[in-house]
Design a protein around this motif. Structure first.
Motif, PDB file in Angstrom:
ATOM      1  N   ASP A  23      -8.156  -4.249  54.796  1.00 50.66           N
ATOM      2  CA  ASP A  23      -7.573  -3.095  55.903  1.00 50.66           C
ATOM      3  C   ASP A  23      -6.148  -2.889  55.623  1.00 50.66           C
ATOM      4  OD1 ASP A  23     -10.099  -2.690  56.564  1.00 50.66           O
ATOM      5  OD2 ASP A  23      -9.905  -3.865  58.643  1.00 50.66           O
ATOM      6  N   ALA A  24      -4.891  -4.548  55.388  1.00 46.43           N
ATOM      7  CA  ALA A  24      -4.089  -4.034  55.923  1.00 46.43           C
ATOM      8  C   ALA A  24      -3.769  -3.636  54.468  1.00 46.43           C
ATOM      9  CB  ALA A  24      -3.603  -5.958  55.921  1.00 46.43           C
ATOM     10  N   GLY A  25      -4.255  -3.612  53.304  1.00 45.25           N
ATOM     11  CA  GLY A  25      -3.962  -3.454  51.696  1.00 45.25           C
ATOM     12  C   GLY A  25      -3.462  -4.689  50.825  1.00 45.25           C
ATOM     13  N   THR A  32       3.408  -9.222  57.922  1.00 51.65           N
ATOM     14  CA  THR A  32       1.825  -8.488  58.205  1.00 51.65           C
ATOM     15  C   THR A  32       1.351  -9.862  57.654  1.00 51.65           C
ATOM     16  OG1 THR A  32       2.327  -6.542  57.659  1.00 51.65           O
ATOM     17  CG2 THR A  32       0.571  -6.854  57.425  1.00 51.65           C
ATOM     18  N   LEU A  40       8.795  -6.887  55.873  1.00 54.33           N
ATOM     19  CA  LEU A  40       7.538  -6.219  56.861  1.00 54.33           C
ATOM     20  C   LEU A  40       6.166  -7.297  55.477  1.00 54.33           C
ATOM     21  CD1 LEU A  40       8.964  -2.248  56.503  1.00 54.33           C
ATOM     22  CD2 LEU A  40       9.765  -4.400  58.249  1.00 54.33           C
ATOM     23  N   TYR A  89      -1.724  -3.748  62.273  1.00 56.97           N
ATOM     24  CA  TYR A  89      -0.407  -4.319  61.211  1.00 56.97           C
ATOM     25  C   TYR A  89      -0.027  -2.789  60.627  1.00 56.97           C
ATOM     26  CZ  TYR A  89      -4.424  -8.362  60.994  1.00 56.97           C
ATOM     27  OH  TYR A  89      -4.599  -9.183  61.566  1.00 56.97           O
ATOM     28  N   ALA A  90       1.637  -3.004  60.002  1.00 58.78           N
ATOM     29  CA  ALA A  90       1.984  -2.454  58.940  1.00 58.78           C
ATOM     30  C   ALA A  90       1.746  -2.742  57.737  1.00 58.78           C
ATOM     31  CB  ALA A  90       3.699  -2.794  58.449  1.00 58.78           C
ATOM     32  N   SER A  91       0.272  -1.963  57.432  1.00 59.39           N
ATOM     33  CA  SER A  91      -0.314  -2.002  55.798  1.00 59.39           C
ATOM     34  C   SER A  91       0.393  -2.132  54.381  1.00 59.39           C
ATOM     35  CB  SER A  91      -1.704  -0.991  55.719  1.00 59.39           C
ATOM     36  OG  SER A  91      -0.882   0.165  55.293  1.00 59.39           O
ATOM     37  N   LEU A  92       0.290  -3.033  53.962  1.00 63.50           N
ATOM     38  CA  LEU A  92       1.216  -3.100  52.558  1.00 63.50           C
ATOM     39  C   LEU A  92       1.586  -1.044  51.446  1.00 63.50           C
ATOM     40  CD1 LEU A  92       0.132  -6.791  50.237  1.00 63.50           C
ATOM     41  CD2 LEU A  92       1.251  -5.591  52.720  1.00 63.50           C
ATOM     42  N   ARG A  93       0.466  -0.867  52.239  1.00 66.28           N
ATOM     43  CA  ARG A  93       0.649   0.317  51.589  1.00 66.28           C
ATOM     44  C   ARG A  93       1.247   1.185  52.491  1.00 66.28           C
ATOM     45  NH1 ARG A  93      -2.511   4.351  47.818  1.00 66.28           N
ATOM     46  NH2 ARG A  93      -3.162   5.384  48.929  1.00 66.28           N
ATOM     47  N   MET A 149       3.008  -2.407  44.085  1.00 66.68           N
ATOM     48  CA  MET A 149       4.022  -3.188  44.895  1.00 66.68           C
ATOM     49  C   MET A 149       3.841  -4.544  43.552  1.00 66.68           C
ATOM     50  SD  MET A 149       4.290  -4.330  48.461  1.00 66.68           S
ATOM     51  CE  MET A 149       4.333  -3.246  50.044  1.00 66.68           C
ATOM     52  N   ASP A 194       0.642 -12.239  60.872  1.00 65.50           N
ATOM     53  CA  ASP A 194       0.279 -12.040  61.931  1.00 65.50           C
ATOM     54  C   ASP A 194      -1.306 -11.798  61.250  1.00 65.50           C
ATOM     55  OD1 ASP A 194       2.452 -10.835  63.326  1.00 65.50           O
ATOM     56  OD2 ASP A 194       1.594  -8.439  62.397  1.00 65.50           O
ATOM     57  N   ILE A 215       3.917  -0.235  54.117  1.00 62.95           N
ATOM     58  CA  ILE A 215       5.470  -0.865  54.164  1.00 62.95           C
ATOM     59  C   ILE A 215       6.114  -0.364  52.756  1.00 62.95           C
ATOM     60  CG2 ILE A 215       6.737  -2.520  53.354  1.00 62.95           C
ATOM     61  CD1 ILE A 215       3.956  -4.279  54.970  1.00 62.95           C
ATOM     62  N   ARG A 216       4.673   0.285  51.750  1.00 57.31           N
ATOM     63  CA  ARG A 216       5.414   0.919  49.899  1.00 57.31           C
ATOM     64  C   ARG A 216       5.976   2.361  51.031  1.00 57.31           C
ATOM     65  NH1 ARG A 216       7.243  -0.088  45.820  1.00 57.31           N
ATOM     66  NH2 ARG A 216       7.045   1.285  44.065  1.00 57.31           N
ATOM     67  N   GLN A 217       5.110   3.092  51.637  1.00 57.72           N
ATOM     68  CA  GLN A 217       5.138   4.002  51.700  1.00 57.72           C
ATOM     69  C   GLN A 217       6.458   4.926  52.302  1.00 57.72           C
ATOM     70  OE1 GLN A 217       1.614   5.059  53.230  1.00 57.72           O
ATOM     71  NE2 GLN A 217       0.829   6.193  50.883  1.00 57.72           N
ATOM     72  N   GLU A 221      -1.047   3.342  42.851  1.00 58.57           N
ATOM     73  CA  GLU A 221      -0.307   4.111  44.540  1.00 58.57           C
ATOM     74  C   GLU A 221      -1.890   5.151  44.267  1.00 58.57           C
ATOM     75  OE1 GLU A 221       3.969   4.809  46.015  1.00 58.57           O
ATOM     76  OE2 GLU A 221       2.509   4.824  47.634  1.00 58.57           O
ATOM     77  N   GLY A 274      -3.357   1.773  46.337  1.00 56.75           N
ATOM     78  CA  GLY A 274      -2.755   1.022  46.339  1.00 56.75           C
ATOM     79  C   GLY A 274      -1.412   0.701  46.575  1.00 56.75           C
ATOM     80  N   ALA A 275      -0.765  -0.220  47.064  1.00 56.55           N
ATOM     81  CA  ALA A 275       0.527  -0.475  47.028  1.00 56.55           C
ATOM     82  C   ALA A 275       1.853  -0.389  46.347  1.00 56.55           C
ATOM     83  CB  ALA A 275       1.038  -1.408  48.344  1.00 56.55           C
ATOM     84  N   GLN A 324       9.503   3.310  52.684  1.00 58.94           N
ATOM     85  CA  GLN A 324      10.522   2.858  52.139  1.00 58.94           C
ATOM     86  C   GLN A 324      11.207   4.568  51.803  1.00 58.94           C
ATOM     87  OE1 GLN A 324      12.141  -0.195  51.551  1.00 58.94           O
ATOM     88  NE2 GLN A 324      10.087  -1.270  52.710  1.00 58.94           N
TER      89      GLN A 324
END
Lengths: 263, 388
Positions: free
Chosen positions: B47-49, B15, B11, A190-194, B64, B18, A196-198, B57, B61-62, A200
């Motif tokens: 795993d997918a965050g 995800t 995106l 998957y495109a992980s959320l982290r 967001m 999916d 996806i953030r990076q 970060e 984390g992401a 950008q």
């Protein structure tokens, strides 16, 4: 080491669609990353993760601004940076066949000078299945097509190729090389959320044919699109309702009409 | 006014779709029937965050916002997970992560946030009590000063994940209501280790969402150090409020997501099912009630996005979050009701899932606050006198 991976945004057609001349109108289309390219991206990212040396993974696509979504997906999955090629000449071209596409991609590859180019076996929409091999020809790189297993050392790619009838071929290809990647070679992440953030913040260069030193005539091709049609359905089924005794005569009629007889 | 979504939204949706495809209706039907926690789904979200969506970060984390959390939850719900799409994110990745991010000390952030982001730490968030209900100002759980620390005593009800949580954020009263100028003063949040022998947990049998337990929690003489306070002592209300709006946004996303899921299945069914020589969807008595409810779902979705946007800007969003929650729940319940009706008798069969989504969405009119408590807030903002 540098790995160049070619990605394409492909059009998926809705269940009920219409054809207008040589195109399918936008309202029947949805866009996504080409499935084969998803496996190629995963293979490239795994190479970068598995090797001790620094590996740069660069994605290249030829497509309009909308296709940046697809490229960002590749960046979110671990590709380091991307190049998108587009200009009015490409936008106005009725068809960019595999030979012309390979010429454009080759110009990017020559500038990037990668050790390995990974490409999907084919695109899910136009399905030529020839771009990767044509690219190898332009670059004068070694190549292997329909690769479903890959091991890499500093000088060689050891690959397993999928042939017809369940036969597989083991081949060693000297680097630099172009490999076309078959689905199933890995398990795309998957495109992980982290990620996806990076993504950008990652570099996404947009180049025109002129930027690449290409003349618009590079798109001239012997291949022209002459028609677009929905194939005739050849699997019409006739269903008889009732017992075998009741429907046997109906079946006989159908078989006789189809030219089958017991004479 | 700009309705153009940033590129990462497509995106995130991809995800989340999916994952929802992998953990679809049949998976949740089985988990619900077996009463099993979906550990593999939880790990997949890690795993997918998704557990780290709201976490900066530097803590893994992401980084967001609540906009993105609402989108992620709604997509998971709508693309096949039903209520689980919100349920497995709202407490730990939503409320606990926000509480720690906004109110935690540096040491607390370093201890908890990276684990949350990795999916390695489950939180429960203990607010509601048998006597106080969702009127949090009436909490009876006490934290009494004892030397350098505090001793905690009380009883909480409907605490999700308490049976398996590693940690709990506990809402307590440190100063009695009679001794403070306004009831919002005197509350304190504490970080409590769920392994403490003074904590007992008892699951409550419930109507749906049995892939996770909601529990009564009994807290008896649990001693915690002063450093366990999350935010300043006696100022807990203001730290708590920051987590309540994300919770409402999460439930608003669940309501619109479940409605979207049920409506899309009903549309498929209404196109395929033929009665009187035509698909039942051609009959407006079938299509219009779902369509009418769906217009409300679409509208409520916009209000949720506004509330989340305000939250992400650091603005007050209590009114908008309550409107979004109330509107999403009314429209969502209506949409699932009529979607179920379109299935006729099969709407009652577990194999069609819609009866489960009906049971699931009915929670949203009761939690995180009842519709009536949301209307109380909105009514007061409109100028009606406060009713409690």
């Amino acid at each position: 080491m540098k790995v160049l991976v070619t990605v394409k945004e492909v059009a998926n057609v809705a269940d009920d669609f219409e054809i207008e001349g040589l195109t399918i109108p936008e309202q029947f289309l949805e866009y996504d990353l080409n499935e084969w390219d998803d496996y190629a991206v995963e293979a490239a990212v795994q190479i970068a993760e598995d090797r001790d040396e620094d590996v740069e993974v660069v994605a290249v696509t030829v497509g309009p601004e909308r296709s940046e979504e697809t490229v960002r997906m590749a960046l979110a999955k671990g590709v380091d940076r991307a190049v998108r090629v587009w200009d009015d000449t490409l936008a106005e071209a009725a068809l960019v066949g595999p030979t012309a596409m390979a010429r454009v991609l080759a110009a990017v590859a020559e500038a990037e000078d990668p050790d390995l180019v990974l490409s999907g076996v084919q695109a899910a929409d136009d399905g030529f299945g020839a771009t990767g091999v044509a690219l190898a020809e332009h670059l004068e790189y070694a190549w292997a097509a329909v690769v479903n297993d890959l091991e890499l050392d500093d000088e060689t790619a050891s690959v397993r190729r999928e042939l017809e009838g369940g036969v597989e071929e083991l081949t060693s290809v000297p680097l630099p090389a172009v490999l076309t990647i078959q689905t199933g070679i890995n398990d795309p992440r998957y495109a992980s959320l982290r990620g996806i953030r990076q993504a950008q913040r990652k570099e996404l260069d947009v180049r025109t044919l002129a930027d690449l030193g290409l003349d618009p005539a590079v798109l001239d091709d012997d291949l022209t699109l002459t028609g677009l049609a929905r194939p005739e359905s050849e699997s019409d089924a006739t269903l008889f309702e009732g017992s075998a005794a009741d429907t046997a005569d109906d079946l006989e009629t159908v078989l006789r009409d189809a030219g089958v007889s017991a004479e | 006014m700009d309705f153009e979504a940033p590129p990462e939204h497509a995106l995130i949706r991809s995800t989340a779709s999916d994952i929802a495809e992998e953990y679809g209706p049949e998976y949740w039907r089985e988990r619900e029937q077996a009463g099993e926690f979906a550990a593999d789904f939880w790990d997949e979200l890690g795993d997918a965050g998704f557990h780290g969506l709201l976490i900066p970060e530097e803590y893994g984390g992401a980084d967001m916002g609540l906009q993105e959390m609402g989108l992620a939850m709604e997509t998971l719900c709508a693309e096949g997970c039903g209520m689980a799409g919100t349920w497995y994110l709202v407490v730990t990745a939503g409320m606990a992560a926000v509480a720690l991010r906004e109110s935690g000390t540096e040491a607390q952030k370093e201890t908890y946030l990276p684990d949350i982001a990795a999916g390695d730490r489950i939180f429960s968030f203990a607010i509601t009590e048998p006597e106080a209900g969702t009127n949090t100002l009436n909490v009876g759980t006490r934290a009494d000063r004892d030397g350098d620390g505090f001793v905690l005593n009380g009883k909480k009800a409907w605490i999700t994940f308490a049976d398996r949580a590693d940690d709990m954020i506990l809402v307590t009263r440190t100063t009695p209501k009679e001794e403070v100028a306004t009831p919002t003063q005197g509350l304190t949040l504490f970080l409590v280790d769920m392994d403490d022998p003074g904590i007992e947990v008892s699951p409550i049998e419930k109507h749906a969402i049995n892939y996770s337990k909601s529990c009564e929690v009994f807290i008896e003489d649990v001693r915690v150090p002063a450093e366990a306070a999350l935010g300043e002592v006696d100022e807990g209300w203001w730290h708590l409020v920051k987590t309540l709006n994300p919770e409402r946004v999460g439930f608003a996303a669940a309501a619109t997501g479940i409605a979207e899921l049920a409506a899309s299945k009903a549309v498929d069914y209404a196109n395929e099912r033929e009665v009187f020589d035509a698909p039942i969807g051609t009959h407006q008595a079938v299509s219009f009630p779902i369509t009418e409810a769906y217009t409300g779902v679409e509208t409520a979705r916009l209000m949720r996005q506004k509330a989340a946007w305000l939250f992400d800007q650091g603005e007050d969003c209590g009114y908008e979050a309550n409107v979004a929650k109330a509107a999403a729940v009314e429209a969502g319940i209506d949409a699932v009701y009529h979607a179920m009706q379109a299935f006729g008798g099969w709407g009652y069969a577990t194999e069609y899932d819609i009866e489960r989504w009906w049971r699931e969405i009915n929670l949203t009119r009761l939690a995180p606050v009842t519709q009536q408590m949301a209307y109380n807030h909105i009514a007061t903002e409109m100028g009606f006198p406060r009713s409690y």
